[in-house]
Design a protein around this motif. Structure first.
Motif, PDB file in Angstrom:
ATOM      1  N   ASN A   1       1.281  -1.448  -7.061  1.00  0.00           N
ATOM      2  CA  ASN A   1       0.294  -2.477  -7.364  1.00  0.00           C
ATOM      3  C   ASN A   1      -1.094  -2.110  -6.869  1.00  0.00           C
ATOM      4  O   ASN A   1      -2.084  -2.692  -7.298  1.00  0.00           O
ATOM      5  CB  ASN A   1       0.709  -3.830  -6.757  1.00  0.00           C
ATOM      6  CG  ASN A   1       1.049  -3.734  -5.289  1.00  0.00           C
ATOM      7  OD1 ASN A   1       1.887  -2.923  -4.909  1.00  0.00           O
ATOM      8  ND2 ASN A   1       0.413  -4.539  -4.455  1.00  0.00           N
TER       9      ASN A   1
ATOM     10  N   TYR B   1       4.753   6.094  12.432  1.00  0.00           N
ATOM     11  CA  TYR B   1       4.463   6.564  11.067  1.00  0.00           C
ATOM     12  C   TYR B   1       4.819   8.049  10.936  1.00  0.00           C
ATOM     13  O   TYR B   1       5.492   8.455   9.984  1.00  0.00           O
ATOM     14  CB  TYR B   1       2.988   6.323  10.761  1.00  0.00           C
ATOM     15  CG  TYR B   1       2.557   6.760   9.384  1.00  0.00           C
ATOM     16  CD1 TYR B   1       2.733   5.929   8.285  1.00  0.00           C
ATOM     17  CD2 TYR B   1       1.955   8.002   9.175  1.00  0.00           C
ATOM     18  CE1 TYR B   1       2.335   6.329   7.023  1.00  0.00           C
ATOM     19  CE2 TYR B   1       1.550   8.404   7.917  1.00  0.00           C
ATOM     20  CZ  TYR B   1       1.736   7.569   6.841  1.00  0.00           C
ATOM     21  OH  TYR B   1       1.343   7.971   5.590  1.00  0.00           O
TER      22      TYR B   1
ATOM     23  N   THR C   1      -7.694   4.439   0.542  1.00  0.00           N
ATOM     24  CA  THR C   1      -6.914   3.275   0.095  1.00  0.00           C
ATOM     25  C   THR C   1      -6.996   2.232   1.203  1.00  0.00           C
ATOM     26  O   THR C   1      -7.626   2.465   2.237  1.00  0.00           O
ATOM     27  CB  THR C   1      -5.427   3.644  -0.118  1.00  0.00           C
ATOM     28  OG1 THR C   1      -4.885   4.030   1.150  1.00  0.00           O
ATOM     29  CG2 THR C   1      -5.253   4.765  -1.128  1.00  0.00           C
TER      30      THR C   1
END
Ligand code: NAP
Length: 232
Positions: A19, A156, A191
């Motif tokens: 998305n 992460y 992003t």
């Protein structure tokens, strides 16, 4: 493969977390190149809205939800290319000695187990059909398959290193089946996850889309990095 309006079969690609960010740009790029794209997102509304803008198919797929993954696999039909893109970065600017472990747990739930769940939902059908390709979004924080991991986002880095390990496990397990599984580091991309970066999602998407046509019979379990494109 699906029959196109003019007859010839088109590859079908399903992308998780599409998305926004890199996933959305990959969906747009593959659609532009003629692939039948199933854009997925954890929110059905977000998936529907993004797909309407791009002109693709869509499905809701929350990678942390087993029922959602099974529903998406049943509804999407045969998938030739699976792009495991959905991911979170929750522990930036921490360190391994003080990072709250609940953040690490959440990270592993999405980045490792979510990706693994989606692979379990889609790849057995690829193996049965004798063809398919999986691209797993890894990261430069993993130091690829060796070296020193980035300690500033320890959960992460570990989650993405584990994905590299999962990639090699799956590549070995699917050897000779016509299915290939590889990892890709898109480089640093601007992003919501990494707002300060230079590279645009569209540039990363072109690199990832270029990897979508790797030969099924070639060596699998590779780690592709944006800075080092494959020569064959
Ligand atoms: N940006 C970079 O520089 C960079 C570098 C190396 C690797 N990567 C990797 O590239 C991938 C995409 O990153 P990005 O930069 O595009 O990040 P982003 O803009 O934050 O997008 C992340 C996407 O993952 C989705 N997602 C998160 N949890 C999900 C879940 N449980 N189920 C389904 N979707 C979920 C998000 O959906 P919502 O909108 O619902 O939150 C969003 O669509 C990630 O795997 C990331 O680790 C990025």
């Amino acid at each position: 493969m699906t029959a196109g309006p003019d007859g010839p079969a088109r590859r079908t690609a399903l992308i998780t977390g599409a998305n926004r960010g890199i996933g959305r740009a990959v969906a747009a790029e593959l659609h532009r190149r003629g692939t039948d794209v199933v854009l997925t997102a954890r929110s059905a509304e977000d998936a529907r809205a993004a797909a309407a803008e791009l002109g693709t198919r869509w499905q809701a797929l929350d990678t942390t939800d087993p029922e959602s993954a099974e529903r998406a696999a049943a509804a999407a039909g045969p998938v030739d290319l699976l792009i495991c893109n959905a991911g979170v970065l929750l522990d930036a600017r921490t360190d391994p000695l003080s990072v709250p472990l609940d953040l690490v747990e959440q990270t592993l739930r999405v980045n490792l187990l979510g990706t693994w769940r989606v692979i379990q939902a889609f790849v057995p059908a690829m193996v049965r059909r004798g063809r398919g390709q999986v691209l797993v979004l890894s990261s430069g924080t993993t130091a690829e398959f060796g070296g020193r991991l980035f300690a500033g986002a320890p959960g992460y880095s570990l989650s993405k290193s584990a994905l590299n390990g999962l990639t090699t496990l799956l590549a070995g397990h699917t050897e000779g089946t016509g299915v290939r599984v590889d990892a890709v580091n898109p480089g640093r991309v601007r992003t919501r996850m990494m707002p300060g970066q230079q590279q645009l999602p569209e540039e990363a998407a072109r690199f990832i889309a270029d990897l979508a046509d790797l030969p099924a019979g070639g060596p699998s379990g590779r780690f592709f990095a944006e800075q080092r494109r494959p020569t064959s």
